[in-house]
Design an enzyme around this catalytic site. Structure first.
Site, PDB file in Angstrom:
ATOM      1  N   TRP A 102     102.659  23.940 104.959  1.00  0.00           N
ATOM      2  CA  TRP A 102     103.610  23.583 103.881  1.00  0.00           C
ATOM      3  C   TRP A 102     104.710  22.679 104.403  1.00  0.00           C
ATOM      4  O   TRP A 102     105.135  21.751 103.693  1.00  0.00           O
ATOM      5  CB  TRP A 102     104.140  24.847 103.195  1.00  0.00           C
ATOM      6  CG  TRP A 102     103.048  25.479 102.397  1.00  0.00           C
ATOM      7  CD1 TRP A 102     102.438  26.666 102.633  1.00  0.00           C
ATOM      8  CD2 TRP A 102     102.360  24.909 101.257  1.00  0.00           C
ATOM      9  NE1 TRP A 102     101.429  26.882 101.720  1.00  0.00           N
ATOM     10  CE2 TRP A 102     101.364  25.823 100.868  1.00  0.00           C
ATOM     11  CE3 TRP A 102     102.486  23.711 100.545  1.00  0.00           C
ATOM     12  CZ2 TRP A 102     100.499  25.581  99.787  1.00  0.00           C
ATOM     13  CZ3 TRP A 102     101.635  23.469  99.474  1.00  0.00           C
ATOM     14  CH2 TRP A 102     100.655  24.404  99.105  1.00  0.00           C
ATOM     15  N   ASP A 173     112.678  25.581 101.997  1.00  0.00           N
ATOM     16  CA  ASP A 173     111.599  25.888 101.051  1.00  0.00           C
ATOM     17  C   ASP A 173     111.316  27.383 101.172  1.00  0.00           C
ATOM     18  O   ASP A 173     110.569  27.809 102.051  1.00  0.00           O
ATOM     19  CB  ASP A 173     110.354  25.063 101.402  1.00  0.00           C
ATOM     20  CG  ASP A 173     109.137  25.494 100.592  1.00  0.00           C
ATOM     21  OD1 ASP A 173     109.267  26.366  99.711  1.00  0.00           O
ATOM     22  OD2 ASP A 173     108.043  24.950 100.855  1.00  0.00           O
ATOM     23  N   LYS A 197     105.329  33.866  93.620  1.00  0.00           N
ATOM     24  CA  LYS A 197     105.089  34.862  94.670  1.00  0.00           C
ATOM     25  C   LYS A 197     106.058  36.041  94.497  1.00  0.00           C
ATOM     26  O   LYS A 197     105.623  37.155  94.273  1.00  0.00           O
ATOM     27  CB  LYS A 197     105.228  34.235  96.044  1.00  0.00           C
ATOM     28  CG  LYS A 197     104.217  33.092  96.233  1.00  0.00           C
ATOM     29  CD  LYS A 197     104.562  32.220  97.399  1.00  0.00           C
ATOM     30  CE  LYS A 197     103.909  30.863  97.355  1.00  0.00           C
ATOM     31  NZ  LYS A 197     102.461  30.875  97.279  1.00  0.00           N
TER      32      LYS A 197
HETATM   33  N1  PMP Z   1     105.754  25.790  99.929  1.00  0.00           N
HETATM   34  C1  PMP Z   1     105.267  26.991 100.284  1.00  0.00           C
HETATM   35  C2  PMP Z   1     105.880  27.717 101.445  1.00  0.00           C
HETATM   36  C3  PMP Z   1     104.196  27.537  99.570  1.00  0.00           C
HETATM   37  O1  PMP Z   1     103.695  28.729  99.927  1.00  0.00           O
HETATM   38  C4  PMP Z   1     103.651  26.827  98.475  1.00  0.00           C
HETATM   39  C5  PMP Z   1     102.528  27.382  97.623  1.00  0.00           C
HETATM   40  N2  PMP Z   1     101.672  28.257  98.183  1.00  0.00           N
HETATM   41  C6  PMP Z   1     104.178  25.578  98.167  1.00  0.00           C
HETATM   42  C7  PMP Z   1     105.245  25.107  98.908  1.00  0.00           C
HETATM   43  C8  PMP Z   1     103.642  24.762  97.035  1.00  0.00           C
HETATM   44  O2  PMP Z   1     104.031  25.334  95.844  1.00  0.00           O
HETATM   45  P1  PMP Z   1     103.561  24.830  94.418  1.00  0.00           P
HETATM   46  O3  PMP Z   1     102.083  24.987  94.367  1.00  0.00           O
HETATM   47  O4  PMP Z   1     104.294  25.759  93.491  1.00  0.00           O
HETATM   48  O5  PMP Z   1     103.979  23.418  94.273  1.00  0.00           O
END
Ligand code: PMP
Length: 362
Positions: A102, A173, A197
């Site tokens: 991520w 994030d 989550k």
């Molecule tokens: N950052 C993290 C730490 C995540 O776990 C996720 C999704 N699993 C995201 C960003 C991306 O999120 P989204 O699909 O809501 O854009």
């Protein structure tokens, strides 16, 4: 009555009380004769949901008055772009900490808008994945901001400390660990997190942004992507995802009823300790490859030492009512996501299953 424990990394398990309340209110929200889905976002009814949810989130995280709370669309992924689009207006240089997949996605997006300095990277120490301590980082004192991912959902690594960046705003994030423990919001410039989550269902993203950071944005930034516009319009510049916002509100109220983030810090520590200590005491069969000091309390990835047994493990776990344990497609293995809504009984049921599986196949 729920039949399984859902260990999905997201959208994740929701508290049963939240689902039951949504079900009870679905056809007739607060005696309006309508579903919350059918109520206009600018009406008094939805305004009540929006204001109460913000007030509850502010209370849960003790958010200081000089921070805006925005409820936006586009997931955390939209924030990968919004952060540089808004913060690089001052200086097109930013520091990023790369602790996993991520972080890398955030880095790749930011590179479209300015110079990205990757100031630190996850490394391997004694065969274990480790977050480098800050004295090994190469931060740029001129950076517009420092971005990091306090909990990496896929790798299962989590910071148990907050980087010190002085006057350079720290951007986090927190998609996979927001509301899992108390935080000091004043240490951050921006905190963002997708809801699916620990805050409800997908479709809505919370952004907590300090008021001095909302003023400028890069030329050409879409109107909807400007924090200033979103803050001035209380996140109502366009039609927000009202049902997702409502579910987030129900989840905040549930978190408060359980005792707030202090309660969850203790509860999550206990659940994670049970699972990690079981894994560590059965290393001949199960293995986690993260250094102890940076193991995630939310996402517990592990491998079977006999890799060929992984599919049987996952199939039998599903049959036993322990679902969505498959590791991320890039890392394989098994991953148990144990967010706030996962009861301790779910973790104990998983441990019982793991013990039994190891006995039968060991
Ligand atoms: N950052 C993290 C730490 C995540 O776990 C996720 C999704 N699993 C995201 C960003 C991306 O999120 P989204 O699909 O809501 O854009």
């Amino acid at each position: 009555m729920r039949k399984v424990y859902n260990f999905s990394s997201g959208p994740g398990m929701l508290p049963e009380e939240v689902l039951l309340q949504a079900q009870a209110e679905l056809l007739d929200w607060h005696s309006t004769g309508m579903s919350i889905m059918e109520l206009g976002h600018r009406g008094a009814e939805f305004k009540e949901v929006a204001e109460q949810s913000e007030a509850d989130l502010r209370e849960l995280l003790s958010i200081p008055k000089n921070y805006h709370v925005l409820f936006l669309t586009g997931g955390a992924t939209a924030q990968f772009a919004m952060v540089p689009l808004n913060l690089m207006a001052r200086n097109k240089k930013a520091d990023y900490i790369d602790t996993g997949i991520w972080s890398k996605k955030a880095i790749d997006e930011a590179k479209r808008y300015g110079d990205v300095n990757v100031a630190a990277t996850l490394h391997i120490k004694n065969d274990l994945v480790t977050i480098p301590r800050q004295d090994h980082w190469h931060l740029n004192s001129n950076a517009a901001y420092v971005h990091y991912t306090p909990n990496e959902t896929i790798e299962g690594v989590e910071f148990d400390w907050v980087p010190k960046t002085g006057d350079v705003p720290l951007v986090a994030d927190m998609s996979s660990n927001i509301l899992s423990k108390p935080i000091d919001v004043s240490q951050y410039g921006i905190i963002y997190a997708g809801a699916q989550k620990n805050m409800g269902q997908s479709g809505i993203t919370v952004v907590i942004v300090r008021d001095d950071l909302i003023h400028a944005s890069l030329p050409g930034t879409p109107t909807l992507y400007q924090y200033k516009i979103q803050a001035e319009n209380n996140s109502f510049y366009n039609t927000p995802p009202t049902f997702s916002w409502y579910i987030a509100g129900l989840t905040f109220a549930w978190l408060k009823r359980q005792g707030g983030v202090k309660h969850f810090a203790e509860f999550n520590r206990r659940k994670a300790a049970l699972l990690y200590s079981f894994i560590d005491s059965h290393q001949e069969f199960y293995r986690n490859n993260v250094s102890k000091e940076c193991r995630s309390l939310m996402n517990v990835p592990f491998y079977l030492t006999t890799d060929s047994l992984t599919n049987a493990f996952l199939d039998e776990a599903t049959e036993a009512g322990l679902t969505k344990l498959k590791g991320h497609r890039l890392s394989g293995g098994v991953r148990a996501s144990i967010y706030n809504a996962m009861p301790e009984a779910g973790v104990l049921a998983l441990i019982d299953f793991m013990q039994d599986f190891a006995k039968r196949y060991g």
